[in-house]
Design a protein around this motif. Structure first.
Motif, PDB file in Angstrom:
ATOM      1  N   ALA A 154       0.832  -1.203   0.000  1.00 42.35           N
ATOM      2  CA  ALA A 154       0.000   0.000   0.000  1.00 42.35           C
ATOM      3  C   ALA A 154       0.869   1.256   0.000  1.00 42.35           C
ATOM      4  O   ALA A 154       0.506   2.275   0.560  1.00 42.35           O
ATOM      5  N   GLU A 155       2.027   1.164  -0.638  1.00 43.18           N
ATOM      6  CA  GLU A 155       2.964   2.293  -0.654  1.00 43.18           C
ATOM      7  C   GLU A 155       2.587   3.347  -1.683  1.00 43.18           C
ATOM      8  O   GLU A 155       2.974   4.508  -1.560  1.00 43.18           O
ATOM      9  N   LYS A 156       1.830   2.941  -2.700  1.00 44.15           N
ATOM     10  CA  LYS A 156       1.441   3.859  -3.775  1.00 44.15           C
ATOM     11  C   LYS A 156      -0.068   3.806  -3.929  1.00 44.15           C
ATOM     12  O   LYS A 156      -0.708   2.808  -3.605  1.00 44.15           O
ATOM     13  N   LEU A 157      -0.625   4.901  -4.459  1.00 44.49           N
ATOM     14  CA  LEU A 157      -2.070   5.004  -4.614  1.00 44.49           C
ATOM     15  C   LEU A 157      -2.411   5.552  -5.994  1.00 44.49           C
ATOM     16  O   LEU A 157      -1.921   6.605  -6.398  1.00 44.49           O
ATOM     17  N   LEU A 158      -3.268   4.827  -6.703  1.00 49.73           N
ATOM     18  CA  LEU A 158      -3.801   5.272  -7.992  1.00 49.73           C
ATOM     19  C   LEU A 158      -5.308   5.396  -7.878  1.00 49.73           C
ATOM     20  O   LEU A 158      -5.958   4.554  -7.260  1.00 49.73           O
ATOM     21  N   THR A 159      -5.870   6.466  -8.543  1.00 47.96           N
ATOM     22  CA  THR A 159      -7.320   6.670  -8.413  1.00 47.96           C
ATOM     23  C   THR A 159      -8.101   6.876  -9.721  1.00 47.96           C
ATOM     24  O   THR A 159      -9.248   7.340  -9.585  1.00 47.96           O
ATOM     25  N   PRO A 160      -7.701   6.632 -10.933  1.00 49.12           N
ATOM     26  CA  PRO A 160      -6.493   5.952 -11.377  1.00 49.12           C
ATOM     27  C   PRO A 160      -5.262   6.855 -11.517  1.00 49.12           C
ATOM     28  O   PRO A 160      -4.172   6.353 -11.781  1.00 49.12           O
ATOM     29  N   LEU A 161      -5.416   8.168 -11.376  1.00 52.14           N
ATOM     30  CA  LEU A 161      -4.247   9.039 -11.417  1.00 52.14           C
ATOM     31  C   LEU A 161      -3.392   8.808 -10.175  1.00 52.14           C
ATOM     32  O   LEU A 161      -3.890   8.415  -9.114  1.00 52.14           O
ATOM     33  N   MET A 175      -9.527  11.753   1.128  1.00 52.51           N
ATOM     34  CA  MET A 175      -9.675  12.076  -0.276  1.00 52.51           C
ATOM     35  C   MET A 175     -11.154  12.138  -0.658  1.00 52.51           C
ATOM     36  O   MET A 175     -11.979  11.363  -0.156  1.00 52.51           O
ATOM     37  N   ALA A 176     -11.478  13.047  -1.557  1.00 54.06           N
ATOM     38  CA  ALA A 176     -12.843  13.172  -2.047  1.00 54.06           C
ATOM     39  C   ALA A 176     -13.089  12.190  -3.186  1.00 54.06           C
ATOM     40  O   ALA A 176     -12.162  11.605  -3.745  1.00 54.06           O
ATOM     41  N   TYR A 177     -14.349  12.018  -3.517  1.00 54.55           N
ATOM     42  CA  TYR A 177     -14.738  11.181  -4.659  1.00 54.55           C
ATOM     43  C   TYR A 177     -14.505  11.994  -5.928  1.00 54.55           C
ATOM     44  O   TYR A 177     -15.086  13.053  -6.102  1.00 54.55           O
ATOM     45  N   GLN A 178     -13.641  11.493  -6.812  1.00 58.40           N
ATOM     46  CA  GLN A 178     -13.234  12.248  -7.982  1.00 58.40           C
ATOM     47  C   GLN A 178     -13.515  11.482  -9.265  1.00 58.40           C
ATOM     48  O   GLN A 178     -13.697  10.277  -9.246  1.00 58.40           O
ATOM     49  N   ILE A 184     -11.140   4.647  -8.999  1.00 60.65           N
ATOM     50  CA  ILE A 184     -10.731   3.431  -8.301  1.00 60.65           C
ATOM     51  C   ILE A 184      -9.910   3.829  -7.086  1.00 60.65           C
ATOM     52  O   ILE A 184      -9.420   4.949  -6.996  1.00 60.65           O
ATOM     53  N   LEU A 185      -9.750   2.893  -6.161  1.00 63.23           N
ATOM     54  CA  LEU A 185      -8.758   2.999  -5.087  1.00 63.23           C
ATOM     55  C   LEU A 185      -7.833   1.807  -5.261  1.00 63.23           C
ATOM     56  O   LEU A 185      -8.204   0.672  -4.934  1.00 63.23           O
ATOM     57  N   TRP A 186      -6.661   2.054  -5.801  1.00 72.87           N
ATOM     58  CA  TRP A 186      -5.726   0.966  -6.100  1.00 72.87           C
ATOM     59  C   TRP A 186      -4.453   1.206  -5.299  1.00 72.87           C
ATOM     60  O   TRP A 186      -3.660   2.080  -5.611  1.00 72.87           O
ATOM     61  N   CYS A 195      -6.986  -3.590  -5.729  1.00 74.57           N
ATOM     62  CA  CYS A 195      -7.762  -2.511  -6.347  1.00 74.57           C
ATOM     63  C   CYS A 195      -9.226  -2.648  -5.950  1.00 74.57           C
ATOM     64  O   CYS A 195      -9.787  -3.751  -5.958  1.00 74.57           O
ATOM     65  N   TRP A 196      -9.860  -1.513  -5.583  1.00 78.42           N
ATOM     66  CA  TRP A 196     -11.291  -1.464  -5.293  1.00 78.42           C
ATOM     67  C   TRP A 196     -11.940  -0.488  -6.251  1.00 78.42           C
ATOM     68  O   TRP A 196     -11.418   0.608  -6.479  1.00 78.42           O
ATOM     69  N   TRP A 197     -13.075  -0.890  -6.813  1.00 82.70           N
ATOM     70  CA  TRP A 197     -13.774  -0.073  -7.808  1.00 82.70           C
ATOM     71  C   TRP A 197     -15.257   0.006  -7.474  1.00 82.70           C
ATOM     72  O   TRP A 197     -15.918  -1.020  -7.384  1.00 82.70           O
ATOM     73  N   PRO A 198     -15.795   1.215  -7.254  1.00 85.20           N
ATOM     74  CA  PRO A 198     -17.240   1.355  -7.126  1.00 85.20           C
ATOM     75  C   PRO A 198     -17.838   1.637  -8.500  1.00 85.20           C
ATOM     76  O   PRO A 198     -17.334   2.478  -9.251  1.00 85.20           O
ATOM     77  N   ARG A 199     -18.897   0.936  -8.847  1.00 80.08           N
ATOM     78  CA  ARG A 199     -19.485   1.155 -10.178  1.00 80.08           C
ATOM     79  C   ARG A 199     -19.965   2.590 -10.341  1.00 80.08           C
ATOM     80  O   ARG A 199     -19.854   3.173 -11.416  1.00 80.08           O
ATOM     81  N   SER A 200     -20.507   3.164  -9.274  1.00 79.57           N
ATOM     82  CA  SER A 200     -20.954   4.557  -9.294  1.00 79.57           C
ATOM     83  C   SER A 200     -21.161   5.000  -7.848  1.00 79.57           C
ATOM     84  O   SER A 200     -20.918   4.236  -6.913  1.00 79.57           O
ATOM     85  N   ASN A 201     -21.639   6.219  -7.675  1.00 75.85           N
ATOM     86  CA  ASN A 201     -21.963   6.698  -6.329  1.00 75.85           C
ATOM     87  C   ASN A 201     -23.475   6.637  -6.079  1.00 75.85           C
ATOM     88  O   ASN A 201     -24.006   7.392  -5.281  1.00 75.85           O
ATOM     89  N   ALA A 202     -24.140   5.717  -6.762  1.00 72.44           N
ATOM     90  CA  ALA A 202     -25.578   5.528  -6.558  1.00 72.44           C
ATOM     91  C   ALA A 202     -25.858   5.132  -5.114  1.00 72.44           C
ATOM     92  O   ALA A 202     -25.174   4.278  -4.546  1.00 72.44           O
ATOM     93  N   ASN A 203     -26.836   5.788  -4.514  1.00 73.53           N
ATOM     94  CA  ASN A 203     -27.284   5.531  -3.141  1.00 73.53           C
ATOM     95  C   ASN A 203     -26.264   5.940  -2.089  1.00 73.53           C
ATOM     96  O   ASN A 203     -26.337   5.490  -0.947  1.00 73.53           O
ATOM     97  N   TRP A 204     -25.306   6.798  -2.478  1.00 70.41           N
ATOM     98  CA  TRP A 204     -24.433   7.425  -1.496  1.00 70.41           C
ATOM     99  C   TRP A 204     -25.108   8.711  -1.015  1.00 70.41           C
ATOM    100  O   TRP A 204     -25.815   9.381  -1.770  1.00 70.41           O
TER     101      TRP A 204
END
Length: 265
Positions: A154-161, A175-178, A184-186, A195-204
């Motif tokens: 967990a030394e590096k983080l891609l979001t995907p940037l 971090m905010a949702y961008q 992603i949170l990789w 890597c974790w990927w939410p399909r969308s922010n539906a129902n957030w």
């Protein structure tokens, strides 16, 4: 008199169509078939996923390395304090060479949950979780997903940037949702990660200007929290959350990968 004309054209490679890739359960090279090693343990090209009672793995290894220290836990607060969702009724509904499908249920805080997960040959785990009010509309103050990884992965983080964060003990990174189209949170080390990927922010439902994602290094581990609800929301009908986890790398390197030299001309 017959007029004739000719025009050259390039016919694309028809191999994928002839092999009917994606039509049946054949696993394309270089990946291999999913192998079931024990009741709830599956081997997927250099990685091993172990399941318990819920939709998420309780353990993931890559080679000889443990990638997941604590299974993702769905935490909920309906006014009686934050509690974990309790999963039950785990069952395997389908098993093929390229995918294994699971389903189950859960309860907590006056809510019912039903879920389905699909584990694919490349290591991607797709989860669909439905949150259902048991009898009447119910207020929710908090809903989050929490998991723990070894700090070396967990030394590096891609979001995907690439995100400039320091994996140092005592320094939380929020971090905010961008860029929702491909967020992603990789987290990864030199060559392995999760890597974790939410399909969308539906129902957030998030408070204005809030930063729902928190990374917190502690000793040799990093805890991750993804908030979906952090301000009061009233649930009147089922809410569906779709997301995926994947231990990386997801495939072996090509035999001649060093022959490729990507760059700008």
């Amino acid at each position: 008199q017959t007029l004739r004309a000719a025009k050259r054209f390039r016919s694309p490679d028809r191999t994928p169509y002839q092999l009917r890739v994606g039509v049946d359960h054949t696993v394309p090279a270089p990946w291999t078939k999913i192998s079931r090693k024990a009741e709830y343990v599956f081997d997927i090209w250099e990685r091993e996923y172990t399941f318990g009672d819920g939709p998420f793995p309780v353990r993931i290894t890559s080679g000889n390395d443990l990638i997941l220290l604590q299974s993702p836990v769905l935490m909920l607060n309906t006014g009686s304090g934050i509690q974990p969702v309790l999963w039950r009724d785990f069952k395997i509904t389908e098993q093929h060479d390229d995918v294994v499908k699971f389903s189950g249920n859960g309860t907590t805080g006056g809510l019912k949950f039903s879920w389905e997960s699909e584990l694919y040959f490349d290591g991607a785990l797709l989860c669909r979780i439905s949150m259902i009010p048991a009898t009447k509309p119910i207020s929710i103050e908090h809903l989050s997903l929490n998991w723990i990884m070894p700090s070396q992965f967990a030394e590096k983080l891609l979001t995907p940037l690439y995100e400039n964060w320091n994996c140092r003990e005592g320094e939380s990174f929020k971090m905010a949702y961008q860029h929702p189209g491909d967020f992603i949170l990789w987290l990864l080390g030199d060559n392995k990660g999760l890597c974790w990927w939410p399909r969308s922010n539906a129902n957030w439902k998030l408070a204005p200007a809030s930063k729902p994602f928190t990374l917190k290094p502690t000793g040799k581990s990093v805890s991750v929290q993804a908030e979906f609800i952090n301000t009061v929301a009233v649930l009147t009908k089922p809410a569906v959350y779709t997301m995926a986890f994947m231990a990386t790398p997801g495939r072996p390197l090509p035999d001649k990968w060093r022959d490729f030299n990507y760059g700008w001309g």
